[in-house]
Design an enzyme around this catalytic site. Structure first.
Site, PDB file in Angstrom:
ATOM      1  N   ASP A 113       0.834  -1.202   0.000  1.00  0.00           N
ATOM      2  CA  ASP A 113       0.000   0.000   0.000  1.00  0.00           C
ATOM      3  C   ASP A 113       0.871   1.255   0.000  1.00  0.00           C
ATOM      4  OD1 ASP A 113      -2.130   1.756   0.101  1.00  0.00           O
ATOM      5  OD2 ASP A 113      -2.415   1.563   2.261  1.00  0.00           O
ATOM      6  N   ASP A 256      -0.451   8.700  10.563  1.00  0.00           N
ATOM      7  CA  ASP A 256      -1.284   8.181   9.481  1.00  0.00           C
ATOM      8  C   ASP A 256      -2.633   7.690  10.007  1.00  0.00           C
ATOM      9  OD1 ASP A 256      -1.444   7.193   6.657  1.00  0.00           O
ATOM     10  OD2 ASP A 256      -1.626   5.261   7.687  1.00  0.00           O
ATOM     11  N   GLU A 298      -3.157  13.051  10.156  1.00  0.00           N
ATOM     12  CA  GLU A 298      -3.840  12.827   8.874  1.00  0.00           C
ATOM     13  C   GLU A 298      -5.313  12.541   9.161  1.00  0.00           C
ATOM     14  OE1 GLU A 298      -4.605  10.137   5.043  1.00  0.00           O
ATOM     15  OE2 GLU A 298      -4.027   9.233   6.925  1.00  0.00           O
ATOM     16  N   ASP A 366      -2.492  10.750  -2.175  1.00  0.00           N
ATOM     17  CA  ASP A 366      -3.771  10.052  -2.153  1.00  0.00           C
ATOM     18  C   ASP A 366      -4.744  10.674  -3.160  1.00  0.00           C
ATOM     19  OD1 ASP A 366      -3.366   7.970  -0.378  1.00  0.00           O
ATOM     20  OD2 ASP A 366      -3.691   9.247   1.379  1.00  0.00           O
ATOM     21  N   ARG A 490      -4.083   5.418  -7.606  1.00  0.00           N
ATOM     22  CA  ARG A 490      -3.330   6.516  -6.980  1.00  0.00           C
ATOM     23  C   ARG A 490      -1.915   6.605  -7.552  1.00  0.00           C
ATOM     24  NH1 ARG A 490      -4.155   5.226  -0.736  1.00  0.00           N
ATOM     25  NH2 ARG A 490      -3.797   3.144  -1.571  1.00  0.00           N
TER      26      ARG A 490
HETATM   27  C1  GLC Z   1      -3.402   6.958   4.766  1.00  0.00           C
HETATM   28  C2  GLC Z   1      -2.435   7.087   3.613  1.00  0.00           C
HETATM   29  C3  GLC Z   1      -2.868   6.210   2.483  1.00  0.00           C
HETATM   30  C4  GLC Z   1      -2.952   4.790   2.990  1.00  0.00           C
HETATM   31  C5  GLC Z   1      -3.798   4.668   4.274  1.00  0.00           C
HETATM   32  C6  GLC Z   1      -3.605   3.350   4.955  1.00  0.00           C
HETATM   33  O1  GLC Z   1      -4.663   7.412   4.446  1.00  0.00           O
HETATM   34  O2  GLC Z   1      -2.336   8.432   3.203  1.00  0.00           O
HETATM   35  O3  GLC Z   1      -2.016   6.322   1.384  1.00  0.00           O
HETATM   36  O4  GLC Z   1      -3.524   3.972   1.998  1.00  0.00           O
HETATM   37  O5  GLC Z   1      -3.448   5.646   5.216  1.00  0.00           O
HETATM   38  O6  GLC Z   1      -2.411   3.316   5.698  1.00  0.00           O
END
Ligand code: GLC
Length: 614
Positions: A113, A256, A298, A366, A490
């Site tokens: 990911d 995150d 985030e 993202d 993405r």
């Molecule tokens: C956050 C990151 C994203 C990721 C997700 C899971 O939203 O920005 O890229 O897929 O976390 O860790």
């Protein structure tokens, strides 16, 4: 205990103990946590301790007008950590003094990911370097006045993390660090209330482990196992990982997916009160051990959910949060050429306490989710589903006289919902104009790209560019050839930096040169003018033209007005500021801030010449 450590520890001890007890009621684990805090402080090097002290004495250091960020994947930008070190002079040329190194910790190939599935929080991916390289890079950055940001993926681990491996083998102690279920009885209850993050690429919130004969909670991809923060061992160990990384010289820790870290049955498992307790504890822990470090949350949610992550002024949580609704509303404005919703959104942000610092951006790694204020849009006759459809059509280049290029993300056939992916340049029409060799369209696209940046810089907070956007990098479709990336659109806007094109940044006859030099000018103005400090007075002004946005900023008697035309036709901003003559900082032209003619996708930075008040 060293004196300064003791003071910091005592300042927070009581509240930290209280919150820890409230959540865990476990004194021996709390004692262990305290011992480890001191140990991490001891291990922190003298250079970082001096940095901490200086920042503690100047707590507004990140609220000024001198920080400009850039985010990039290390391999895409410069191959590896050593490569990034060699590119620091380019970063300086970009006026950037804050780099966000996208996830670089150990992660399984093909199940990563984009690095957000961490299998070892203390090991750098081999292809990118080592922990020593990271320390070396952060030290080199610090010598040049550059701050370093990294992700701390605390909601989940990779299924290859040693805890996950032990849990899979049936070790109950490790199973208790995740959410393990023997059958689907409980998961089915969660599924009733928990929404899906990746409805198409990873539907559902649980994954069946055939070998372990258990379900495990996986809010994101099936290989990302949600950690269970009800277990104090998880909290303690993750705090140790956080401090270990901070001690490598990291200045900004991006937490995150923070709203997801606490789960309760019969809830959405987002933004629960315990999440705030944890973030508050994390803030205190960082203020005790490494007060020079900033926490960036985030929180990709609507404004009412975002602001609480700042905490209160007495009990702060995150130092910085993404200005996500403003970002999404910006692109809505591009597609509709109607600034009214954006004006309303900016008015909401501008009424928040000035101590709050937002991270402003046009796009990141993202997708762009259409989290807009649909209440207001409905009142204007726009229905949510149809409007999202229009935005997605517009940005794919199908509707609304659009020049944008990009792709949908997680299009959900059931709800009809979809998000969007594309680079800033492609969404502004640079890709299309280049492909069609249309000079006039290219000129318009470049103007729009620069105007969007000029507007973004007018917002209070810290602007962050995505590496490559500074020279108009377009979408990269090669991810479709990579079986590990193909399913995740993405990657279209995470392409490798094109250093051949970067050679043109000084040539004003090229797109790269026009953008790079245009941004350079904006960045220098932002750094020179005190009105750009994040705690200045900021407000919007009515222009009586639906496509022209006007933002005012005032600080210590100085005043700047930004005008931004979001349409492809020339307009007039019917503002009438009677407090003197203005000079446009972009063209040097002296003018009145009254009935201003503004070309298609044009912008002005009008600074008041004489002293006076608003
Ligand atoms: C956050 C990151 C994203 C990721 C997700 C899971 O939203 O920005 O890229 O897929 O976390 O860790």
């Amino acid at each position: 205990m060293e004196g300064i450590y003791k003071i910091r520890f005592q300042r927070h001890f009581e509240e930290l103990h209280w919150l820890y007890t409230e959540l865990y009621n476990n004194d021996s684990m709390f004692a262990e946590l305290c011992d480890h805090l001191e140990q991490f402080y001891r291990e922190r090097n003298d250079g970082l301790k001096a940095r901490d002290k200086a920042r503690e004495e100047e707590p507004h250091w990140y609220r000024q007008n001198d920080l400009l960020g850039m985010m990039f994947y290390i391999d895409n930008f410069a191959g590896n950590m050593k490569g990034v070190k060699e590119k620091l002079s380019y970063i300086e040329k970009c006026n950037v003094n804050y780099i966000h190194l996208m996830p670089f910790l150990e992660t399984p190939k093909g199940r990563s990911d984009g690095g957000y599935a961490v299998s070892d929080f203390r090991k750098v991916q081999e292809s990118l370097g080592t922990m020593e390289d990271l320390e070396d890079l952060t030290a080199a950055c610090h010598r040049k006045g550059i701050n370093v940001c990294m992700d701390f993926v605390m909601n989940h681990t990779s299924e290859d993390h040693e805890w996950a491996k032990k849990a899979r083998q049936g070790d109950g102690e490790y199973q208790s660090r995740y959410f393990f279920f023997r059958d689907f009885n409980e998961p089915v209850l969660y599924e009733r209330t928990v929404p899906q993050v990746f409805p198409t690429t990873a539907p559902g919130n649980f994954t069946w482990l055939e070998d372990a004969k258990h379900f495990v909670m996986t809010s994101f991809y099936p290989y990302q196992w949600d950690l269970n923060y009800k277990n104090p061992r998880v909290f303690n160990e993750m705090m140790y990982n956080f401090l270990y990384l901070a001690n490598q010289g990291i200045d900004i820790i991006r937490i995150d997916a923070v709203p997801y870290i606490w789960k309760e049955l019969n809830t959405q498992c987002r933004n629960l009160p315990q999440v705030h307790t944890i973030v508050r504890m994390m803030r205190m822990i960082s203020e005790i051990v490494c007060p020079g470090v900033l926490l960036l949350g985030e929180v990709v949610m609507e404004p009412e959910k975002v602001a609480p992550y700042f905490g209160t002024l007495e009990k702060p949580e995150c130092h910085m949060l993404y200005n996500v609704t403003t970002m999404a509303t910006t692109w809505h404005t591009v597609a509709t050429r109607d600034v009214s919703l954006l004006k309303k959104q900016l008015d909401i942000v501008n009424t928040l306490p000035r101590e709050y610092v937002f991270l402003n951006y046009l796009r990141c790694h993202d997708d762009i989710g259409w989290g807009l204020d649909y209440g207001t849009l409905r009142a204007q006759g726009m229905e949510e589903r149809a409007h999202k459809q229009y935005l997605n059509d517009y940005f794919q280049g199908y509707a609304g006289n659009s020049n944008s290029r990009g792709e949908l993300y997680n299009a959900d056939p059931v709800s009809g919902d979809a998000r969007f992916c594309g680079t800033t340049a492609s969404m502004c029409g640079i890709e299309k104009a280049g492909f069609e060799g249309d000079g006039a369209a290219m000129e318009r696209a470049v103007r729009m790209d620069l105007t969007l940046h000029a507007y973004m810089f007018m917002q209070s907070g810290i602007p962050v560019l995505y590496g490559g956007d500074e020279m108009g990098q377009v979408n990269d479709y090669t991810y479709k050839e990579d079986p590990d990336k193909r399913a995740d659109s993405r990657y279209i806007h995470r392409g490798a930096m094109n250093w051949e094109l970067a050679k043109r940044i000084t040539d004003l006859d090229t797109v790269e040169g026009k953008l790079f030099q245009g941004l350079d000018r904006l960045e220098k103005i932002r750094r020179q003018e005190k009105v750009f400090v994040s705690y200045a007075d900021a407000y919007t002004i009515e222009t009586w033209d639906s496509s022209v946005l006007c933002i005012g900023r005032e600080f210590e008697g100085e005043k700047l007005i930004g005008l931004f035309n979001f349409s492809e036709t020339d307009r007039t901003a019917w503002i009438h500021e009677t407090d003197g003559l203005y000079v446009d900082l972009l063209s040097g032209r002296e003018m009145e801030a009254s009935g201003v003619d503004i070309p298609a996708y044009g912008c002005f930075y009008l600074k008041r010449k004489q002293e006076g008040s608003r």
